[in-house]
Design a protein around this motif. Structure first.
Motif: not given
Ligand SMILES: Nc1ncnc2c1ncn2[C@@H]1O[C@H](COP(=O)(O)OP(=O)(O)OP(=O)(O)O)[C@@H](O)[C@H]1O
Ligand SMILES: [Mg+2]
Lengths: 310, 376
Positions: A83-87, A89-90, A94, A99, A143-144, A146-147
């Motif tokens: 599942d997507l895990a990003i903000y 509103d950033l 950012e 992260f 999402n990728l 960020c990891g």
């Protein structure tokens, strides 16, 4: 071996999500974990990530036992959750900067890694945009990113291509190959057999929380049968030809299928020529003829009696 | 460094939420203005610079050194703060108090004084209380405040330690909170409470959008995440409160006396408590809607009990229940400091707030440990 797990078990009430999972993943490869919905892929990754505790079994990453020594290997690992895990509103920038900072990065080093990650997923020109204005594929790419922004040694991707357009999908597949070339070990879960076939060096097929087959693609194909398949499509009456072929030496079966004939044979020499000769004897034009290897779907079917999709 | 990351990311994301400004800045200012104007004249909105003296009546039940001291030192003293009249008809005196003809009625027994006053924020009866307090402090004896309900009377006795009544009863200004002053305080402290919704939904939202999972898989500890974020909340609400208070002073001329420092301390303790509550709620509850839902029911109740909307009476069941509301202590901590120069309530309110904050912090720590053993 960068990841070793033995007898890993995890139950949710009466559902056995993992039922004695044994897995060994060598360093430096793209390892595919292929299985249908509910097979336990995400559960395995969540246990490695420390988000879920296993009921029993052992697990080690880079020689460190988890979860006891997780502090020592958290830095080495990167996770791209299903599942997507990003903000929302950033901005993309950012998100990545935040992260990255959790991995102790700061200042110039952080900036550089963030820019690399943006470059890597081709979002540099949209880095000041909010993800809420992104397409589904772009969100997945972020999402990728960020990891991997902290450049881990091992990256876990949990079905990163689910529900996106073919273009973004290809982009992600190419990115994963690039990461692997840069030296990252990749653990990739999917229920698309094509992805596993084209991307992965080794594949573990998982079902009901257990590895039911494991190896390179060729090794897996051989587990289905020692026999080979030929598929032939002709203009005209295929029925008679199918009967002819069935009488050839070394042929186990010859049946009409998908508008052609599927021949299962023991792999003796000269079988192809005999089939072609049989067709011209009956004055049938050959439209197509191909050697068919069993695919991972066949492997799964042979092992479980079910298809990957159901 | 990581602490700072959590701190700034909370501030950044919350400041980008337009609702934060609407609820935390626009609403309080509007409400202070609305309620302040609507109730103008109903509360003690006298001309605040003119001197209003308290009208007190007393009766002596039994002649004693106490009553002598009282009569010579208080009744005989010329002053601009109060007038003292002797009225021996108790029933008539009580009735006068209820009818508001007088501000307080003092009964002097051999070794005890009892004061009957009307409502708490009638400034004059509060002054009467203060006068008696000063007097009795000097005489080292207990006094008792009863409401209009004589049943509240109980024995509080101490020996009269004779000594001269020397202390001056002093006030820096004759004031009683006008409606603007009143709502300037209670509305400011009320909206601070709403700050917990922003923090709570932030924590819960991070669980829903799975970014909390990313944080927990990173080398940064969850404790750092919780503390950094809660600190961000304290900083943000502090700035917002300062803005509301400043606007109140500049625009509505809200009176904080010479006690702004004490009041700000009370407010800071409240902010810390609110942030701690927001953290534990955000960690325990599953999603944002639950937090918003619970807050929207509980906060108004706490505020109502804390005299936030209207001044509840000083008698009856509510007068007991309302002391359970932290809001009661916060608001009265400020009022007592500003209008009575009494800091005890402020100290109590700060202790209550920090105590609740400590409890929440302990609960957060425990929930973290429980989660980890579950992972083993
Ligand atoms: N939190 C949970 N509570 C209850 N059951 C769960 C939970 N997480 C997973 N399960 C169950 O465990 C089993 C394995 O789930 P898991 O998510 O690991 O499968 P998966 O292979 O990742 O499937 P998919 O391809 O759909 O993502 C499923 O039967 C699922 O219903
Ligand atoms: Mg899954």
């Amino acid at each position: 071996m960068i990841i070793e797990c033995k007898g890993l078990k995890k139950s949710y009430k009466d559902v056995k999500a993992l039922d004695g999972l044994d897995l060994v993943i060598p360093k430096g490869m793209i390892y595919g974990l292929l299985g249908p919905n509910g097979a336990g892929k995400s559960t395995f990754i969540n246990i490695v990530a420390g988000l879920v505790g296993a009921d029993s079994g052992s697990l080690s990453v880079a020689g460190k036992r988890l979860p006891a020594e997780s502090g020592k290997v958290k830095k080495l690992m990167g996770f791209v959750p299903q599942d997507l895990a990003i903000y929302d509103d950033l901005t993309a920038y950012e998100n990545l900067a935040f992260f990255a900072s959790l991995y102790g990065l700061s200042g110039k080093g952080k900036k550089e890694k963030v820019r690399n990650a943006l470059e890597f997923v081709s979002l540099s020109d949209r880095m000041k945009d909010y993800p809420k204005n992104y397409s589904g594929g772009m969100k997945r790419r972020l999402n990728l990113a960020c990891g991997i922004v902290h450049e881990p040694e091992i990256i876990f991707l949990d079905e990163p291509t689910v529900g996106i357009d073919p273009q973004s999908r290809n982009h992600i597949m190419e990115s994963i190959k690039k990461l692997n070339k840069m030296g990252m070990t990749v653990v990739y879960t999917t229920h698309y057999m094509e992805e596993a076939e084209t991307l992965c060096d080794r594949i573990g097929i998982i079902d009901h929380g257990r590895i039911i087959a494991e190896g390179t693609l060729a090794e897996l194909q051989r587990t289905v049968s020692e026999n080979e398949l030929i598929f032939i499509e002709v203009h005209g009456d295929a029925g008679a030809l199918a009967e002819d072929i069935g009488g050839l030496p070394g042929v186990i079966s010859s049946e009409k299928e998908d508008g052609g004939i599927l021949v299962n044979h023991t792999g003796g020499r000269g079988i192809l020529e005999k089939i072609v000769a049989g067709a011209s004897a009956r004055r049938l034009d050959i439209r197509k003829i191909e050697n068919r290897m069993p695919n991972l779907e066949d492997v799964f079917l042979a092992m479980t009696g079910r298809t990957l999709r159901d | 460094m990581k602490f700072l990351s959590f701190f700034t990311i909370y501030a950044k994301r919350t400041v980008r939420d337009r609702m934060f400004f609407i609820i935390m800045l626009l609403f309080p200012v509007l409400l202070i203005w609305l309620l302040g104007s609507a109730f103008a004249g109903v509360m003690g909105d006298q001309d605040t610079d003119s001197i209003v003296s308290a009208r007190l009546i007393y009766t002596v039940e039994e002649s004693s050194p106490l009553s002598e001291a009282f009569e010579t030192h208080l009744a005989g003293a010329e002053n601009k703060f109060f007038t003292l009249e002797k009225l021996d008809d108790r029933d008539l005196a009580m009735e006068s108090i209820i009818r508001n003809n007088y501000d307080a009625f003092i009964i002097i027994a051999a070794d005890k004084m009892t004061i009957y006053k009307n409502s708490y924020y009638n400034f004059n009866s509060s002054m009467a209380e203060l006068i008696l307090k000063t007097f009795t402090d000097d005489y080292n004896l207990m006094y008792e405040i009863a409401s209009r309900n004589p049943a509240a009377l109980a024995g509080a006795v101490d020996a009269v330690d004779a000594g001269p009544f020397t202390k001056e009863v002093s006030f820096d200004r004759q004031r009683t909170p006008g409606s603007m002053d009143y709502y300037g305080v209670t509305i400011s402290t009320m909206f601070i409470f709403y700050g917990l919704i922003f923090l709570g939904t932030y924590f819960a939202g991070n669980k829903v959008n799975k970014t909390a999972d990313r944080i927990s898989t990173s080398p940064a500890s969850m404790t750092l995440y919780q503390w950094g974020t809660a600190a961000g909340s304290v900083a943000l609400i502090s700035m917002q409160s300062l803005l509301v208070v400043t606007l109140g002073i500049l625009v509505f001329k809200i009176y904080w006396g010479g006690e702004l420092g004490i009041s700000l301390l009370v407010i800071l303790a409240e902010i810390i408590m609110v942030s701690a509550i927001g953290t534990i709620l955000g960690i325990m509850l599953k999603n944002e809607n639950m937090i918003a839902g619970i807050s929207q029911i509980v906060i108004p109740a706490i505020v109502f009990l804390g005299d936030g909307y209207v001044q509840l009476g000083d008698s009856g069941a509510l007068s007991v229940i309302k002391k359970l509301s932290p809001m009661y202590w916060i608001n009265h901590g400020i009022f007592d400091a500003v209008y009575l120069h009494e800091y005890k309530t402020a100290a109590i309110s700060i202790s209550i707030c920090l105590g609740i904050a400590l409890l929440c912090t302990a609960a957060v720590a425990l929930s973290g440990r429980g989660g980890r053993t579950g992972n083993a």
